[in-house]
Design a protein around this motif. Sequence first.
Motif, mmCIF file in Angstrom:
data_model
loop_
_atom_site.group_PDB
_atom_site.id
_atom_site.type_symbol
_atom_site.label_atom_id
_atom_site.label_comp_id
_atom_site.label_asym_id
_atom_site.label_seq_id
_atom_site.Cartn_x
_atom_site.Cartn_y
_atom_site.Cartn_z
ATOM 1 N N PHE B 151 0.722 -1.228 0.017
ATOM 2 C CA PHE B 151 -0.028 -0.030 0.069
ATOM 3 C C PHE B 151 0.713 1.355 -0.042
ATOM 4 N N GLN B 152 2.034 1.284 0.565
ATOM 5 C CA GLN B 152 3.101 2.107 0.583
ATOM 6 C C GLN B 152 3.293 2.521 -0.930
ATOM 7 N N VAL B 153 3.526 1.420 -1.479
ATOM 8 C CA VAL B 153 3.994 1.551 -2.875
ATOM 9 C C VAL B 153 2.902 2.156 -3.736
ATOM 10 N N ALA B 154 1.676 1.795 -3.588
ATOM 11 C CA ALA B 154 0.499 2.118 -4.176
ATOM 12 C C ALA B 154 0.196 3.671 -3.887
ATOM 13 N N GLN B 155 0.555 4.089 -2.870
ATOM 14 C CA GLN B 155 0.367 5.623 -2.447
ATOM 15 C C GLN B 155 1.559 6.336 -3.183
ATOM 16 N N GLU B 156 2.519 5.945 -3.348
ATOM 17 C CA GLU B 156 3.849 6.480 -3.860
ATOM 18 C C GLU B 156 3.405 6.583 -5.489
ATOM 19 N N VAL B 157 3.134 5.468 -5.854
ATOM 20 C CA VAL B 157 2.623 5.414 -7.472
ATOM 21 C C VAL B 157 1.780 6.413 -7.642
ATOM 22 N N PHE B 158 0.959 6.357 -6.941
ATOM 23 C CA PHE B 158 -0.330 7.262 -7.158
ATOM 24 C C PHE B 158 0.296 8.629 -7.332
ATOM 25 N N GLY B 159 1.164 9.118 -6.245
ATOM 26 C CA GLY B 159 1.487 10.282 -6.093
ATOM 27 C C GLY B 159 2.268 10.838 -7.481
ATOM 28 N N VAL B 160 2.792 9.843 -7.929
ATOM 29 C CA VAL B 160 3.783 10.082 -8.910
ATOM 30 C C VAL B 160 2.544 10.223 -10.273
ATOM 31 N N LEU B 161 1.656 9.732 -10.371
ATOM 32 C CA LEU B 161 0.571 10.024 -11.230
ATOM 33 C C LEU B 161 -0.218 10.940 -11.181
ATOM 34 N N LEU B 162 -0.417 11.460 -9.924
ATOM 35 C CA LEU B 162 -1.138 12.660 -9.658
ATOM 36 C C LEU B 162 -0.327 13.969 -9.939
ATOM 37 N N SER B 163 0.756 14.022 -9.738
ATOM 38 C CA SER B 163 1.877 15.180 -9.840
ATOM 39 C C SER B 163 2.072 14.919 -11.443
ATOM 40 N N TYR B 164 2.169 13.989 -11.840
ATOM 41 C CA TYR B 164 2.345 14.115 -13.394
ATOM 42 C C TYR B 164 1.062 14.854 -14.047
#
Lengths: 193, 193
Positions: B151-164
Amino acid sequence: MRKGELTRQAILDIAIRMARYSGLSGLTIGSLAAAVDMSKSGVYSHFKSKESLQLACMERNSEHFIDEVFRPALAKPRGITRLQGIVEYWMVWYSHPGGCLFLAAATEFDDLPGPLHDYMVTEQRTLLDSLARIAATAVDERELAEDTDVFQVAQEVFGVLLSYNWMSRILSYPDADDRAWSAFNRLIDSHRP
Amino acid sequence: MRKGELTRQAILDIAIRMARYSGLSGLTIGSLAAAVDMSKSGVYSHFKSKESLQLACMERNSEHFIDEVFRPALAKPRGITRLQGIVEYWMVWYSHPGGCLFLAAATEFDDLPGPLHDYMVTEQRTLLDSLARIAATAVDERELAEDTDVFQVAQEVFGVLLSYNWMSRILSYPDADDRAWSAFNRLIDSHRP
DNA sequence: CTGAAAATAGCACGACCGTGCGTTAATGTC
DNA sequence: GACATTAACGCACGGTCGTGCTATTTTCAG
């Protein structure tokens, strides 16, 4: 300060509070007037149009953001400490009831041309630039690698903040806070000299 | 398929296209009717209320997301490759004109109770869970550390997507794409065994 | 205290909103 | 091809929207 200016500020603060829930487009002068206990025309006469009311909301919101996030962060020592500071205050800012007006405005006006769109973009750019500049102080202090792309850092930090906002406010994940900090630390480590 | 169901789908697809610009609340039945070249009541009769029209939009949008992002990603081999795949398709999804309806709905309904809020939250939770499950396949394949918090990975990946999404669509930074991939790779590396 | 200026209220406008009803036109079944 | 069913339309409703205009009240300087 003239009484008019005083009421204008009061109206704007209530308007911002309301717009955090309904968005800037969903904000209506009628309900705003009811909330500040004035007549519709009484409220309206403080602004030339609804659009200029919305613009004034964004401007006042920027002032609040500077007061609550930027200025406190700039009081911290240069470098990673300051970067941590702004992230911390930013997270507090995001937890305001109703959410962040910038985020709402960004999704509302991202593809709608007009003054509101332009102001929003300018403001967001300034924000990101400032974030990058704070990252640059960490490079100066040799806490981050010399060849660090500070905009890369800004984009990554902003991503941590955005996903924290999602997980915490929208999905109510209790671990969002811890995970955001874990992500932040991991991110900083990967940019260390 | 009955003709009625056919027009209903056509209406929904146009409605989604419009709602990407105006939001789900900004969507009006009058303008929707004009866009599909029907009468207001003709459109309306396909849905019991405006709220159920909005709900139907979100449901159809979910279907599209599955078709365009999830299913293609699941066709890739398990592990980091699949994770890269979903990020790639997700980024393409975000670049749809008008932006992502999920993101719009999330900021619209984050603090407004009601069926739309509930559906949005459920849907976003499912999304994040699936992202975490894809990350788990990478753990299974020993491409990520055994004790990884997926879930940590998911949150971080989602952050990359959102900021993109922010950098690219809203601020039009040309380097947003490169920086997003750089952030993704850095993130993955920090979770490697 | 007085008078000009500023702030607020009252009211009306045209437009559009979501919603419902009765009717007509199109569809699909036997 | 007749007929029941479904789809679409026309129209009207009460309400609210943003926006002005005019009048009244409040503020503030001299």
